[in-house]
Design a protein around this motif. Structure first.
Motif, PDB file in Angstrom:
ATOM      1  N   THR A   1       0.826  -1.210   0.000  1.00 53.90           N
ATOM      2  CA  THR A   1       0.000   0.000   0.000  1.00 53.90           C
ATOM      3  C   THR A   1       0.854   1.251   0.000  1.00 53.90           C
ATOM      4  OG1 THR A   1      -1.783  -1.159   1.171  1.00 53.90           O
ATOM      5  CG2 THR A   1      -1.811   1.252   1.228  1.00 53.90           C
ATOM      6  N   LEU A   2       1.913   1.237   0.796  1.00 54.73           N
ATOM      7  CA  LEU A   2       2.805   2.391   0.842  1.00 54.73           C
ATOM      8  C   LEU A   2       3.374   2.692  -0.539  1.00 54.73           C
ATOM      9  CD1 LEU A   2       4.536   4.508   2.287  1.00 54.73           C
ATOM     10  CD2 LEU A   2       6.182   2.687   2.778  1.00 54.73           C
TER      11      LEU A   2
ATOM     12  N   ASP B   1       9.991   7.561  -1.974  1.00 55.78           N
ATOM     13  CA  ASP B   1      11.420   7.846  -1.807  1.00 55.78           C
ATOM     14  C   ASP B   1      11.710   8.430  -0.429  1.00 55.78           C
ATOM     15  OD1 ASP B   1      11.839   6.958  -4.383  1.00 55.78           O
ATOM     16  OD2 ASP B   1      11.849   8.964  -5.269  1.00 55.78           O
ATOM     17  N   GLU B   2      10.829   9.298   0.069  1.00 51.09           N
ATOM     18  CA  GLU B   2      11.027   9.891   1.393  1.00 51.09           C
ATOM     19  C   GLU B   2      11.036   8.825   2.476  1.00 51.09           C
ATOM     20  OE1 GLU B   2       9.025  14.350   1.060  1.00 51.09           O
ATOM     21  OE2 GLU B   2       7.773  12.635   1.582  1.00 51.09           O
ATOM     22  N   VAL B   3      10.085   7.903   2.402  1.00 47.40           N
ATOM     23  CA  VAL B   3       9.982   6.873   3.429  1.00 47.40           C
ATOM     24  C   VAL B   3      11.187   5.943   3.400  1.00 47.40           C
ATOM     25  CG1 VAL B   3       8.670   4.865   4.208  1.00 47.40           C
ATOM     26  CG2 VAL B   3       7.470   6.948   3.535  1.00 47.40           C
TER      27      VAL B   3
ATOM     28  N   PRO C   1       9.747  -1.306  11.945  1.00 45.79           N
ATOM     29  CA  PRO C   1       8.912  -1.009  10.779  1.00 45.79           C
ATOM     30  C   PRO C   1       8.966   0.472  10.427  1.00 45.79           C
ATOM     31  CG  PRO C   1       7.544  -1.297  12.721  1.00 45.79           C
ATOM     32  CD  PRO C   1       8.944  -1.664  13.124  1.00 45.79           C
ATOM     33  N   LEU C   2       8.950   0.776   9.140  1.00 45.47           N
ATOM     34  CA  LEU C   2       9.001   2.166   8.710  1.00 45.47           C
ATOM     35  C   LEU C   2       7.673   2.885   8.916  1.00 45.47           C
ATOM     36  CD1 LEU C   2      11.051   1.815   5.409  1.00 45.47           C
ATOM     37  CD2 LEU C   2      11.734   3.122   7.428  1.00 45.47           C
ATOM     38  N   VAL C   3       6.570   2.161   8.678  1.00 46.90           N
ATOM     39  CA  VAL C   3       5.259   2.804   8.662  1.00 46.90           C
ATOM     40  C   VAL C   3       4.265   2.029   9.517  1.00 46.90           C
ATOM     41  CG1 VAL C   3       3.366   3.620   7.208  1.00 46.90           C
ATOM     42  CG2 VAL C   3       5.706   3.662   6.329  1.00 46.90           C
TER      43      VAL C   3
ATOM     44  N   ALA D   1       3.164   7.114   9.602  1.00 45.80           N
ATOM     45  CA  ALA D   1       1.879   6.429   9.776  1.00 45.80           C
ATOM     46  C   ALA D   1       0.958   6.794   8.618  1.00 45.80           C
ATOM     47  CB  ALA D   1       1.219   6.804  11.096  1.00 45.80           C
ATOM     48  N   THR D   2       0.228   5.811   8.129  1.00 43.86           N
ATOM     49  CA  THR D   2      -0.835   6.082   7.165  1.00 43.86           C
ATOM     50  C   THR D   2      -2.156   6.154   7.930  1.00 43.86           C
ATOM     51  OG1 THR D   2      -1.096   3.710   6.717  1.00 43.86           O
ATOM     52  CG2 THR D   2       0.324   4.976   5.226  1.00 43.86           C
TER      53      THR D   2
END
Length: 428
Positions: free
Chosen positions: A115-116, A125-127, A137-139, A177-178
């Motif tokens: 999804t990201l 690219d930012e994440v 975890p990144l997100v 976070a989404t």
């Protein structure tokens, strides 16, 4: 990405399914991550008590999962990931969950890069620019498909967003976070998803729960309106088309597949499978060491009733294993063959997987009831598996009766109901 089938003679020795030939869809990278995770299962199980008290994974748990490559497994190689497929993901998450269900859940959330990756490239690219330095975890994923989310309105160059979002799993460990937002703008469906930086939201101290306590699924909230640039916003109506575009952008099997939400479901269900395997391992060990309360046998393991329970539990786990791994392999097969699911097939597969989780939960309950009150100590892993699998199977996306209704409508040829029809009525 495949590896030659081999006998899993070097697999962890626990009373689960018999050694079998490994799937041709298990990649070399997936096997290495799974085997690395196997080495830390005792530590995950031991530190789960502290993790529950913290409401998050312990630093050692998080570092160990990160070092094993867990959070890079499903990310595409183009973004520095290991390009794992469905079988890789299921094997790894199940093995983590054999040690601790909350750790398995954090791994599941941390691996949802599909999804990201649907966000515009500048956001992606930012994440991933922080991937090499970030541990964990990144997100985190907060309420996106729920009926109640935040809100946003358009401004030059982006959106002003605000709100409170529940169940932001892994939020204490993630850099981003989404979150879902309602939008009332011409040309939009009415529902969007925004990508928030860690300094744009506050973590609320409200994750005090009976199970999966270490998953840090707290609510998050903005203290005021925050600016979200255009490249960190997705209109939810565009999400299916964006997912299709990923097949041309990335080589990883999870991005090339046609399973829609099925890859998410099979990864989620793998947590139940791993916990059932862990419970069986602990059950066998404790039954051989404990004497019955009121029957004249040297150990619980020598009770005929316990032997029947053990046989039933293992059969339920074996049946669930076949269903879950079979659907993971089918997802990978279809991804490699570029073969979409026909109408109704994904609904049927989802219900199969939910039933597999139901079998795992029944097996865990059976083992606790057979051992009795010795399992209720908070230091006993079996009670944690009982509590965690109960919370897991109440998750809206895998609840038994609603999924059975959706599947049953297909049996009768009735108009289908979307899995997220209640939360996304305009875009489902």
């Amino acid at each position: 990405m495949t590896t030659s089938p081999r006998l899993a003679a070097d697999a962890p020795k626990h009373p689960g399914p018999r050694p079998r030939r490994e799937s041709p869809y298990l990649s070399e990278a997936g096997r290495k991550v799974r085997d690395a995770v196997s080495e830390i299962v005792p530590m995950l199980r031991e530190q789960a008590v502290e993790s529950d008290e913290l409401g998050a994974l312990t630093p050692e748990m998080l570092r160990a999962l990160d070092s094993a490559g867990v959070f890079r497994l499903a990310a595409p190689a183009e973004l520095g990931g290991l390009a794992g497929g469905a079988r890789d993901t299921v094997e790894v998450i199940a093995e983590i969950s054999r040690g601790d269900g909350s750790a398995g859940w954090v791994a599941f959330i941390g691996g949802r890069s599909r999804t990201l990756a649907g966000f515009p490239q500048p956001a992606v690219d930012e994440v991933f620019a922080r991937a090499s330095e970030w541990v964990g975890p990144l997100v985190a994923g907060a309420s996106t498909f729920a009926g109640k989310v935040g809100s946003a309105y358009k401004v030059p160059g982006g959106w002003m967003a605000q709100g409170t979002w529940h169940f932001a799993s892994a939020c204490k460990h993630a850099a981003w976070a989404t979150a879902g937002v309602e939008v009332d703008e011409a040309g939009h469906s009415g529902r969007g998803m925004v990508l928030l930086t860690r300094d744009q939201f506050t973590i609320l101290d409200n994750w005090h729960v009976m199970g999966m306590a270490g998953s840090s699924s707290n609510s998050i909230a903005t203290e005021s309106e925050v600016f979200v640039p255009d490249h960190r916003f997705i209109d939810m109506a565009e999400l299916p088309a964006l997912m299709k575009m990923l097949r041309d952008r990335y080589e990883a099997a999870t991005f090339r597949g046609h399973g829609g939400m099925l890859i998410t479901t099979v990864s989620n269900i793998a947590i139940a499978l791993g916990m059932a395997r862990g419970a069986l391992e602990c059950f066998a060990e404790q039954a051989k060491a404990r004497a019955p309360f009121n029957l004249p046998y040297p150990t619980v393991a020598e009770m005929p009733s316990a032997q029947v329970a053990a046989g039933r539990a293992r059969a339920m786990i074996n049946a669930a294993t076949s269903v879950i791994l079979g659907h993971a392999d089918e997802l990978d097969r279809r991804a490699l063959a570029d073969e979409p699911y026909a109408p109704g097939e994904e609904t049927q597969a989802t219900m199969d997987l939910v039933y597999g989780a139901h079998l795992c939960a029944k097996a865990i309950d059976l083992m606790q009831n057979t051992l009795g009150s010795s399992t209720v100590s908070l230091k006993n892993p079996i009670q944690r598996y009982v509590r965690d699998v109960r919370v897991l199977t109440t998750h809206g996306a895998i609840r038994f009766d609603p999924m059975a209704e959706i599947n049953g409508r297909d049996v009768f040829g009735l108009e289908p109901i979307s899995l997220f029809g209640a939360g996304l009525p305009k875009v489902a």
